[in-house]
Structures are given as C-alpha cells and as structure tokens.
Design a protein around this motif. Sequence first.
Motif, PDB file in Angstrom:
ATOM      1  N   ASP A 192      30.573 117.728  62.928  1.00  0.00           N
ATOM      2  CA  ASP A 192      30.776 116.902  61.735  1.00  0.00           C
ATOM      3  C   ASP A 192      29.890 117.343  60.573  1.00  0.00           C
ATOM      4  O   ASP A 192      29.928 116.749  59.505  1.00  0.00           O
ATOM      5  CB  ASP A 192      30.501 115.426  62.056  1.00  0.00           C
ATOM      6  CG  ASP A 192      29.055 115.176  62.478  1.00  0.00           C
ATOM      7  OD1 ASP A 192      28.712 114.005  62.664  1.00  0.00           O
ATOM      8  OD2 ASP A 192      28.281 116.140  62.622  1.00  0.00           O
TER       9      ASP A 192
ATOM     10  N   GLN B 291      26.865 116.924  60.196  1.00  0.00           N
ATOM     11  CA  GLN B 291      25.826 115.961  59.889  1.00  0.00           C
ATOM     12  C   GLN B 291      24.753 115.898  60.978  1.00  0.00           C
ATOM     13  O   GLN B 291      23.584 115.819  60.690  1.00  0.00           O
ATOM     14  CB  GLN B 291      26.437 114.558  59.731  1.00  0.00           C
ATOM     15  CG  GLN B 291      27.368 114.444  58.539  1.00  0.00           C
ATOM     16  CD  GLN B 291      26.632 114.529  57.233  1.00  0.00           C
ATOM     17  OE1 GLN B 291      25.595 113.910  57.057  1.00  0.00           O
ATOM     18  NE2 GLN B 291      27.144 115.315  56.310  1.00  0.00           N
TER      19      GLN B 291
ATOM     20  N   GLU C 117      16.805 111.147  57.822  1.00  0.00           N
ATOM     21  CA  GLU C 117      17.464 109.855  57.671  1.00  0.00           C
ATOM     22  C   GLU C 117      17.312 109.229  56.288  1.00  0.00           C
ATOM     23  O   GLU C 117      18.030 108.298  55.939  1.00  0.00           O
ATOM     24  CB  GLU C 117      16.931 108.851  58.707  1.00  0.00           C
ATOM     25  CG  GLU C 117      17.343 109.149  60.134  1.00  0.00           C
ATOM     26  CD  GLU C 117      16.377 110.119  60.826  1.00  0.00           C
ATOM     27  OE1 GLU C 117      15.428 110.563  60.145  1.00  0.00           O
ATOM     28  OE2 GLU C 117      16.586 110.422  62.005  1.00  0.00           O
TER      29      GLU C 117
ATOM     30  N   ARG D 160      28.402 103.616  48.429  1.00  0.00           N
ATOM     31  CA  ARG D 160      28.752 103.917  49.821  1.00  0.00           C
ATOM     32  C   ARG D 160      27.504 103.852  50.692  1.00  0.00           C
ATOM     33  O   ARG D 160      26.476 104.460  50.379  1.00  0.00           O
ATOM     34  CB  ARG D 160      29.406 105.284  49.917  1.00  0.00           C
ATOM     35  CG  ARG D 160      29.743 105.718  51.338  1.00  0.00           C
ATOM     36  CD  ARG D 160      30.894 106.684  51.371  1.00  0.00           C
ATOM     37  NE  ARG D 160      32.158 106.001  51.094  1.00  0.00           N
ATOM     38  CZ  ARG D 160      33.348 106.534  51.315  1.00  0.00           C
ATOM     39  NH1 ARG D 160      33.444 107.761  51.805  1.00  0.00           N
ATOM     40  NH2 ARG D 160      34.442 105.858  51.046  1.00  0.00           N
TER      41      ARG D 160
ATOM     42  N   GLN E 213      26.052 104.297  54.668  1.00  0.00           N
ATOM     43  CA  GLN E 213      26.336 104.856  55.987  1.00  0.00           C
ATOM     44  C   GLN E 213      25.821 103.912  57.057  1.00  0.00           C
ATOM     45  O   GLN E 213      24.637 103.561  57.096  1.00  0.00           O
ATOM     46  CB  GLN E 213      25.679 106.233  56.144  1.00  0.00           C
ATOM     47  CG  GLN E 213      25.981 106.904  57.473  1.00  0.00           C
ATOM     48  CD  GLN E 213      25.457 108.333  57.549  1.00  0.00           C
ATOM     49  OE1 GLN E 213      24.954 108.869  56.571  1.00  0.00           O
ATOM     50  NE2 GLN E 213      25.578 108.953  58.705  1.00  0.00           N
TER      51      GLN E 213
ATOM     52  N   PRO F 252      26.574 107.750  62.055  1.00  0.00           N
ATOM     53  CA  PRO F 252      27.067 109.086  61.713  1.00  0.00           C
ATOM     54  C   PRO F 252      28.576 109.104  61.511  1.00  0.00           C
ATOM     55  O   PRO F 252      29.352 108.763  62.399  1.00  0.00           O
ATOM     56  CB  PRO F 252      26.655 109.917  62.939  1.00  0.00           C
ATOM     57  CG  PRO F 252      25.454 109.229  63.466  1.00  0.00           C
ATOM     58  CD  PRO F 252      25.698 107.771  63.243  1.00  0.00           C
ATOM     59  N   GLY F 253      28.987 109.452  60.289  1.00  0.00           N
ATOM     60  CA  GLY F 253      30.407 109.518  59.974  1.00  0.00           C
ATOM     61  C   GLY F 253      31.063 108.187  59.678  1.00  0.00           C
ATOM     62  O   GLY F 253      32.265 108.139  59.417  1.00  0.00           O
ATOM     63  N   VAL F 254      30.298 107.092  59.695  1.00  0.00           N
ATOM     64  CA  VAL F 254      30.856 105.755  59.449  1.00  0.00           C
ATOM     65  C   VAL F 254      30.266 105.209  58.150  1.00  0.00           C
ATOM     66  O   VAL F 254      29.057 104.984  58.055  1.00  0.00           O
ATOM     67  CB  VAL F 254      30.563 104.788  60.608  1.00  0.00           C
ATOM     68  CG1 VAL F 254      31.147 103.406  60.317  1.00  0.00           C
ATOM     69  CG2 VAL F 254      31.112 105.343  61.914  1.00  0.00           C
ATOM     70  N   PHE F 255      31.116 104.984  57.148  1.00  0.00           N
ATOM     71  CA  PHE F 255      30.671 104.524  55.835  1.00  0.00           C
ATOM     72  C   PHE F 255      31.457 103.288  55.423  1.00  0.00           C
ATOM     73  O   PHE F 255      32.608 103.111  55.819  1.00  0.00           O
ATOM     74  CB  PHE F 255      30.887 105.620  54.778  1.00  0.00           C
ATOM     75  CG  PHE F 255      30.102 106.877  55.030  1.00  0.00           C
ATOM     76  CD1 PHE F 255      28.863 107.063  54.439  1.00  0.00           C
ATOM     77  CD2 PHE F 255      30.602 107.880  55.850  1.00  0.00           C
ATOM     78  CE1 PHE F 255      28.135 108.231  54.660  1.00  0.00           C
ATOM     79  CE2 PHE F 255      29.886 109.042  56.077  1.00  0.00           C
ATOM     80  CZ  PHE F 255      28.653 109.222  55.480  1.00  0.00           C
TER      81      PHE F 255
ATOM     82  N   ASN G 248      23.794 115.186  50.447  1.00  0.00           N
ATOM     83  CA  ASN G 248      23.582 115.112  51.889  1.00  0.00           C
ATOM     84  C   ASN G 248      23.830 116.419  52.630  1.00  0.00           C
ATOM     85  O   ASN G 248      23.286 116.626  53.716  1.00  0.00           O
ATOM     86  CB  ASN G 248      24.476 114.028  52.496  1.00  0.00           C
ATOM     87  CG  ASN G 248      24.062 112.638  52.050  1.00  0.00           C
ATOM     88  OD1 ASN G 248      22.878 112.367  51.923  1.00  0.00           O
ATOM     89  ND2 ASN G 248      25.037 111.780  51.815  1.00  0.00           N
TER      90      ASN G 248
END
Length: 401
Positions: free
Chosen positions: A13, A15, A103, A275, A277, A280-283, A338
């Motif tokens: 991903d 990230q 983070e 936005r 977070q 991870p990957g969830v916003f 990011n």
Amino acid sequence: MFLACAAPAFGSDGQQPLYAEAPIDPARCAVEDDSQGWAARALNRSLTPQLGLPAVPHPADNAPSIEKIELGRKLFFDRRLSINRTMSCAMCHVPEQGFTTWELQSAVGVEGRSVKRNSPTILNSAFLNPLFHDGRDVALETQFVAPLVARNEMANPSAGWVVAFLNRDDDYIGMFQQAFGADASLDRLGQALAAYQRTLVAGDSPFDRWRYGGDGTALDQAAARGFDLFTGKGECVACHLVGDQDAMFTDHAFHDTGYGFMREDQRQNPPKTTRVQLAPGVFVDVDFAHVAAVSAVREADLGRYEVTEDPADRWLFRTPTLRNIAMTRPYMHDGALNTLRDVLDFYNRGGPGHPGQSPLIRPLGLSEAELDDIEAFLNSLTSPNLDCLAAEARSHPPDNH
C-alpha cells in the motif's frame, strides 16, 4: 566486518514499512569478536568512512570515545531530561522509524504541545551544516539546547536545570567522570550527545554500490533510469548534489520552493473538511471546524526568516538530504506530504507558482512512468544497516524512573 542487515521496504500500500526480518536481532549486527560491545562498533563506524559518504568530521575539541558514545546514548533516551520526566530525544527521533517519527506530521512535545515542524531524521546529521529546517544552529554540540528548553518540546526552565539534575544522579556522575574526567556541564552534555549522533552513519546503499563501488548489478533498470532523470530532465541534482567521490544529496542551502507560501495560504484559508486517517489505508472526511475546536491554533511558519528576520528569507527552508528518504516519511518541513509520490508530484507540477519561489521550481513535464523511475531511484538510497543502528540504540532500557 559488519554482518549485512535486512534492508527495510514498504508494503504494497506504499504506507506500511515492513522489515524482511523482525524483530531486530542484535546478534546479526555484531562482529565475531564483540567483547567490547556495541559502543566500540559505533566508535569504529564514526571513524571509518562508508561507501558513498565522506569521513565523519569530528571537532578537534570533541574527539570521540566509547565512554562519550555510551553517555550520549543514555542521554538521548532519558525522559528525565524533560520537565515532567515524560519526553526524551528518542521520542521524536525513533530508532526503528529512521530516527524520525512516521505517525506524526509534526512533532508533539511535553503534555501534547504541538510543534509546527516535522522531526527531521538524525541519520547522517554528522555531515549537515547548518542544522534544523531553518538552519538555526550549526553544530551538534549546541543544537540540543533549543529542544531542552522549548516550551512545546522538553520544556525545562533552563539548560542549567538539566545540568544540575545530571550532577545529582549517581549513574551520570560516574559516566561523566569516565567520559570527561569532570562533572556534568552544558558543554560536556552537548559533546556526549554529539559523539553519539556522529555514530548514526548510514551509507553503502544500493546506489552507492552502483556508483561508487563499481557494482553494475546493484541497481535495477528502473532505478538506473531514475538516476538519469534525477540528474537530467528532473533537475533534482540542482539542489540535491551528487559528487564524484560521495553524495550527501543536499547543497546545505536554503530555497523557496513555494511550499512554505502554499502552506501559509492554506492555513489562512482552511478547507471545509479535512481528511483524517483512522487506520492504515482507512480515511474519513471530518468537518474542519470540529478539528479546529479541539486543536491548538496552527502557527505561521516563515522558515529561515524566523532565524534572520531578513524579509528576503521568508519561506526559505534548508535542502534536506535524500539518503534513506524512503524510511523517513512524512515529508517537507511540516510533514504534510505523506508519500514520496506526493513530493514528486509537487515538484513535477512546479510547486504553487507563487511569484517569489525559486526559478529552479518549474513544471517538469515528467510522465507517470518517469516518476515511477525516480521513485525507484530514491528507494535505492536506503542503507542496509538501519536496523543495526536501531539495535545499538536499544542496547539498554531507557531511564524513565
């Protein structure tokens, strides 16, 4: 000889950093005869140039020693050096996170007080002059004072307050005598921290082995094409210098890339939603007013101007090194970008185009495939010894009592 350590990589991903081997095994990072321990290895590393890097510059009045390095590491991790014994240097410069903090866009100090800038990595800080995003200090021996007394960092009432504590603590009394033959003082505190930081040297990347080691197989084709673009069409090398014998990927100078101006415009004209977070990957998009209601007011950041108070220095920030850049996100002076691709996109479109930005920042016309190649090259700047440096840093538990 050092054993090879697993190089970190990013997950699919883009990230989540993953390590080829985890958890860190300090034995992998030791030499066969390790009777002298990690500090002896660290001392040797600070005295032995690595492929792609120049020799570490040691001041004449602060020759490195095992005792100074051990003392500096202890100071680096000790939360008791903050006003309420909760913050250490290592809490913003996390060894397992490239000696920065993944983070947080910007650092957080004592009692959750916000710092308006991203924590820069201290990897290879031995080679940087000046220091900090705005260049407000020029030596590792003195840069520690500002974080110690800053209200939003470690918040001590004075540097002398910290020295007095060190001269009351039995462990530190003995360690300062071993390292310096004298009691703790402000200059010796800085010398010990600097001696430790000068051991955090990370070269010998795949790029170094390819360019300076003569290993034509060390880079894949994408990364090699990326280097050609980096030094050619992308014009990145104008500020991120690459020499014939070594490369620090910085000109140590200050530039207005347009980014500081853009962020101030965004500060003064905030969006209706922001936005957030959650994982991870969830916003989720949240009403900005709700976030502002529970946040400190974001400060303006005028960059180098805040040091010199010269109007010509507004929006200027120091060129960072790109070494280990894949492991030191988030990016820019406030950590608001990011990913590496976010940074590449910013420069590819020529920044915001404000009138005062450097003429070096202009639309580049790089294709998506070319951006992929430059990103592959940047990933080739990751050194193989980062987990070994982290293992050394964690050689003893921190002093939190």
